[in-house]
Design a protein around this motif. Structure first.
Motif, PDB file in Angstrom:
ATOM      1  N   LYS A 558     117.478  32.995  72.213  1.00  0.00           N
ATOM      2  CA  LYS A 558     116.107  32.501  72.151  1.00  0.00           C
ATOM      3  C   LYS A 558     115.989  32.397  70.729  1.00  0.00           C
ATOM      4  CE  LYS A 558     115.337  35.271  76.620  1.00  0.00           C
ATOM      5  NZ  LYS A 558     113.849  36.244  76.787  1.00  0.00           N
ATOM      6  N   GLN A 559     116.334  32.850  69.676  1.00  0.00           N
ATOM      7  CA  GLN A 559     116.962  32.295  68.499  1.00  0.00           C
ATOM      8  C   GLN A 559     117.908  31.237  68.041  1.00  0.00           C
ATOM      9  OE1 GLN A 559     115.196  35.037  66.285  1.00  0.00           O
ATOM     10  NE2 GLN A 559     115.456  37.011  67.844  1.00  0.00           N
ATOM     11  N   THR A 567     116.579  37.042  58.804  1.00  0.00           N
ATOM     12  CA  THR A 567     115.073  38.038  58.986  1.00  0.00           C
ATOM     13  C   THR A 567     115.601  39.562  59.763  1.00  0.00           C
ATOM     14  OG1 THR A 567     115.673  37.575  61.399  1.00  0.00           O
ATOM     15  CG2 THR A 567     113.705  36.325  60.461  1.00  0.00           C
ATOM     16  N   GLN A 568     117.449  39.670  59.812  1.00  0.00           N
ATOM     17  CA  GLN A 568     117.811  41.006  60.043  1.00  0.00           C
ATOM     18  C   GLN A 568     119.232  41.280  59.909  1.00  0.00           C
ATOM     19  OE1 GLN A 568     117.913  41.365  64.302  1.00  0.00           O
ATOM     20  NE2 GLN A 568     116.594  39.551  65.100  1.00  0.00           N
ATOM     21  N   LYS A 569     119.249  42.716  59.567  1.00  0.00           N
ATOM     22  CA  LYS A 569     120.600  43.092  59.248  1.00  0.00           C
ATOM     23  C   LYS A 569     121.895  42.753  60.145  1.00  0.00           C
ATOM     24  CE  LYS A 569     118.671  45.569  55.152  1.00  0.00           C
ATOM     25  NZ  LYS A 569     118.205  46.699  54.784  1.00  0.00           N
ATOM     26  N   PRO A 570     123.083  42.723  59.614  1.00  0.00           N
ATOM     27  CA  PRO A 570     124.167  43.199  60.823  1.00  0.00           C
ATOM     28  C   PRO A 570     124.486  44.627  61.175  1.00  0.00           C
ATOM     29  CG  PRO A 570     124.906  42.833  58.245  1.00  0.00           C
ATOM     30  CD  PRO A 570     123.564  42.725  58.471  1.00  0.00           C
ATOM     31  N   PHE A 571     124.472  44.908  62.529  1.00  0.00           N
ATOM     32  CA  PHE A 571     124.618  46.449  62.318  1.00  0.00           C
ATOM     33  C   PHE A 571     126.518  46.555  62.540  1.00  0.00           C
ATOM     34  CE2 PHE A 571     125.584  43.665  67.114  1.00  0.00           C
ATOM     35  CZ  PHE A 571     126.902  44.071  67.209  1.00  0.00           C
ATOM     36  N   MET A 604     126.525  38.132  75.990  1.00  0.00           N
ATOM     37  CA  MET A 604     126.155  36.391  75.227  1.00  0.00           C
ATOM     38  C   MET A 604     124.845  36.707  74.350  1.00  0.00           C
ATOM     39  SD  MET A 604     128.008  34.530  76.641  1.00  0.00           S
ATOM     40  CE  MET A 604     127.205  32.762  76.270  1.00  0.00           C
ATOM     41  N   SER A 605     124.308  37.716  73.932  1.00  0.00           N
ATOM     42  CA  SER A 605     123.377  38.167  73.041  1.00  0.00           C
ATOM     43  C   SER A 605     123.835  38.782  71.574  1.00  0.00           C
ATOM     44  CB  SER A 605     122.561  39.272  73.323  1.00  0.00           C
ATOM     45  OG  SER A 605     123.198  40.608  73.626  1.00  0.00           O
ATOM     46  N   LYS A 680     122.235  41.180  66.832  1.00  0.00           N
ATOM     47  CA  LYS A 680     121.955  41.415  68.155  1.00  0.00           C
ATOM     48  C   LYS A 680     120.126  41.523  67.729  1.00  0.00           C
ATOM     49  CE  LYS A 680     122.536  43.840  72.495  1.00  0.00           C
ATOM     50  NZ  LYS A 680     123.528  43.580  72.615  1.00  0.00           N
ATOM     51  N   PRO A 681     119.644  40.347  68.405  1.00  0.00           N
ATOM     52  CA  PRO A 681     117.946  40.591  68.276  1.00  0.00           C
ATOM     53  C   PRO A 681     117.223  41.716  68.651  1.00  0.00           C
ATOM     54  CG  PRO A 681     118.641  38.520  68.479  1.00  0.00           C
ATOM     55  CD  PRO A 681     119.889  39.296  68.556  1.00  0.00           C
TER      56      PRO A 681
END
Length: 681
Positions: A558-559, A567-571, A604-605, A680-681
């Motif tokens: 969706k993004q 906007t995010q950090k990798p897990f 797929m996310s 992963k959002p």
């Protein structure tokens, strides 16, 4: 009397230990030293450094035999090597010390017994692992059940083949050909007068140093058959051999063309032509056959009209498949066709060889009814149906529980040559000759080959077998409404009928299923979920299968990947097992990206950043550009294999983020890498 200091140097980590006399050794904290070796082993534990990792873990065990983790990792490292049975005592020790040290320990024990030909013990541990994983709520349990079922299927096949050996004379070639180092990929001319093969021996090797895996480089050698024996092997020399790895694939029946393997472009086939005895041209890419994917084996009919080769290019059935190409009037290879799913499987088909007449094909596969790893099979061309027939396993002792590959025949079909790992021989991997005069296949239609008992499926009474599956959401454990279809090896469809809100069943009393090799595939679909596939081995119409299938939701991005990245950090951040030559954006191979590809296709996310890095050799701006190209090379590979470009971003970091100080060759090689960073959002 003075005692010499013992110096242990671990070049990959740059750590140096000075251990003094026996008296000094007694003062060393053996547990701390064991843990230091263990930590160093964990730093380099991968396929490339399997030998060094194994040595470090073995040292760790030597200093502290009661360390379950060290024993486990020693076994796992050895299992990545050729001498897999040596892993067994380490896994046994780990199991005795701490059975919970790893969730898959029972499976590892089964594998080690399998490779040691302790087939009843292997089945015991495989069954124990199946019972353990069946109670798990892990959404990946179906994949693990699939794998362990396959291994038990191989064990039972191995017991049958070994109890019914084929009538051949199986001979180990003398030290004129074999050495104490790996010798493999034999190929002979049709008249049997010349053999070429690949070896990692130091004798006459063009490169006297060690490769990245701390073994000698591959070189091509040859031997001539004179006066009833193979003469002492000699290095074939330039231009076929260079300062890097050199491996032959096959020599043409007339001995005028040599096909060799190149790591470039994902793995390519090159061809060299002979203009006289011992005179070879510089190998050139095989036009019309190579792709950006792996092409690894090739064989040509005596008339030069048909070429059979293996590739993992998209559009196949999985792994590497066998393809055929036809030479047109202009001398170009065209009309490439897949040999279809009676020959090809969802696993690997490799080491293809076509007899000079073109009506028989031999190959190695780990997807048919084999004994373990790659077995050798034969298929015959049916001129009436214009298709290749069902593959036949060549049987024991030609096949074993190890990899059996590179099977070739002389022109008259009397003698065969192959390479394999076998006990009681001095070499790590050796070349064998087989007198095929009295060979006949084992009857693979016998009832034993569709053994009704496998883990999961249990024997029923009479012909009242069934399969029943319950579909469940992998996150919420709620029922999922969908469809279930069963397919045999010929692709025939048998729909499963609803047996409740989310249960699907087929009764074999009412609808018996015919299959080749005792294998069935069940595919589950549901709106909003990823397709799920389960393979059942050892099928028989009296088996009983009852299991839960955990479905994974199909989540569409969706993004944009740029928004997630900003906007995010990798897990998770990890280097991909892909290596680049110095000053090149073309990796030796894309094989190290297969696990990442599977991960991206499974969930797929997920969003992905590919981060390219270089060593500090050369201009900084040039390195930045080079690292960008390296990241983009892997991005293109993933996109071509089906991953949406909306989920991938490639970025080069140049020499700014080294793993190690770039003051050694090994450190610079490790710094030339591409990392994956998962979001992963």
């Amino acid at each position: 009397m003075y005692r010499l200091l013992k110096v242990i140097i671990i070049p990959l980590t740059g750590i140096l230990f000075l251990l003094g006399s026996h008296k000094s050794l007694a003062q060393v904290d053996s547990i701390a030293l064991s843990r230091e070796y263990y930590n160093m082993g964990m730093e380099i534990f991968d396929y490339t450094h399997r030998k060094q990792a194994a040595e470090l873990f073995e040292q760790s065990v030597a200093y502290n035999p009661k360390d379950a983790e060290a024993n486990l990792m020693a076994g796992r490292s050895i299992m990545l090597s050729i001498n897999k049975p040596a892993a067994l005592p380490y896994f046994q020790a780990a199991n005795k010390l701490d059975p919970s040290v790893h969730v898959d320990l029972l499976f590892f024990l089964g594998q080690a017994h399998h490779y040691s030909s302790n087939l009843d013990s292997a089945l015991h541990y495989y069954n124990a692992f199946y019972r353990h994983i069946s109670r798990s709520l892990d959404i990946r349990k179906a994949d693990k059940i699939h794998e362990v079922n396959r291994k038990m299927f191989e064990c039972r096949n191995a017991k049958i083949y070994m109890a019914n050996p084929v009538d051949v004379k199986f001979n180990h070639l003398s030290r004129n050909v074999n050495s104490e180092w790996p010798d493999y990929a034999p190929s002979v001319t049709a008249d049997g007068s010349l053999m070429v093969f690949t070896s990692r021996r130091p004798d006459d090797n063009l490169n006297p140093s060690l490769a990245d895996d701390y073994q000698y480089f591959e070189d091509i050698y040859y031997s001539e058959y004179k006066d009833g024996e193979w003469e002492y092997s000699l290095n074939i020399g330039p231009p076929l051999n260079t300062f890097y790895h050199n491996s032959n694939i096959t020599i043409s029946p007339d001995g005028k063309e040599m096909y060799v393997y190149s790591d470039g472009n994902g793995g390519d086939i090159l061809v060299s032509k002979s203009s006289g005895p011992g005179i070879w041209s510089k190998p050139e890419p095989l036009n019309g056959i190579n792709s950006t994917y792996l092409e690894s084996s090739v064989s040509v009919t005596a008339d030069g009209k048909y070429m059979y080769f293996t590739s993992n290019r998209p559009g196949g059935y999985g792994g590497t498949d066998i393809y055929v190409a036809t030479k047109n009037r202009s001398g170009n290879w065209t009309g490439i066709k897949n040999l279809e799913n009676l020959v090809n499987t969802e696993f690997d088909e490799e080491s293809v060889f076509v007899v000079p007449a073109g009506n028989e094909l031999y190959f190695s596969s780990n997807g048919h009814a084999g004994m373990g790893d790659l077995d050798i099979y034969k298929t015959v061309f049916d001129s009436a149906s214009m298709s290749w027939g069902p593959p036949v396993n060549l049987g024991f002792p030609i096949n074993s529980v190890e990899n059996d590959m590179h099977f070739v025949l002389t022109g008259d079909g009397r003698y065969a040559y192959m390479s394999s790992v076998r006990k009681n021989f001095s070499g790590i991997e050796d070349i064998f000759m087989i007198d095929m005069k009295t060979w006949k296949p084992v009857d693979q239609e016998a009832e034993d080959f569709v053994d009704p008992f496998v883990a999961g499926p249990t024997p029923g009474k009479g012909k009242n077998g069934f399969m029943e599956f319950c579909l469940i959401d992998g996150e919420t454990n709620r029922p999922v409404i969908g469809k279930a279809n069963l397919y045999d090896t010929h692709g025939s469809l048998y729909p499963l009928k609803s047996a409740g809100m989310n249960s699907y069943r087929i009764n074999f009393k009412n609808q018996p299923v015919k299959t080749n090799g005792g294998k069935l595939t069940v595919i589950f679909t549901a709106d909003g979920y990823q397709e799920k596939e389960v393979v059942v081995y050892g099928f028989h119409n009296s088996i009983e299968v009852k299991d839960s299938i955990f479905m994974v939701k199909e989540i569409k991005p969706k993004q944009t990947v740029a928004a997630v990245y900003a906007t995010q950090k990798p897990f998770e951040v990890k280097a991909i097992d892909i290596h680049f030559p110095h000053d090149s954006d073309e990796p030796y191979s894309f094989l190290g990206a297969e696990n990442l590809l599977a991960l991206m296709n499974q969930d797929m996310s997920l969003y992905l950043e590919l981060a390219g890095h270089t060593d500090n050799t050369g201009d900084e701006n040039y390195n930045l550009s080079l690292s960008q190209k390296r990241a983009e090379a892997i991005s293109k590979y993933l996109i071509a294999a089906g991953v949406s470009s909306d989920r991938i971003i490639a970025k080069g970091y140049g020499q700014k983020e080294p793993l190690l100080d770039s003051d050694t060759k090994d450190a610079r090689r490790l710094n030339r890498r591409v990392e994956y960073r998962l979001y992963k959002p």
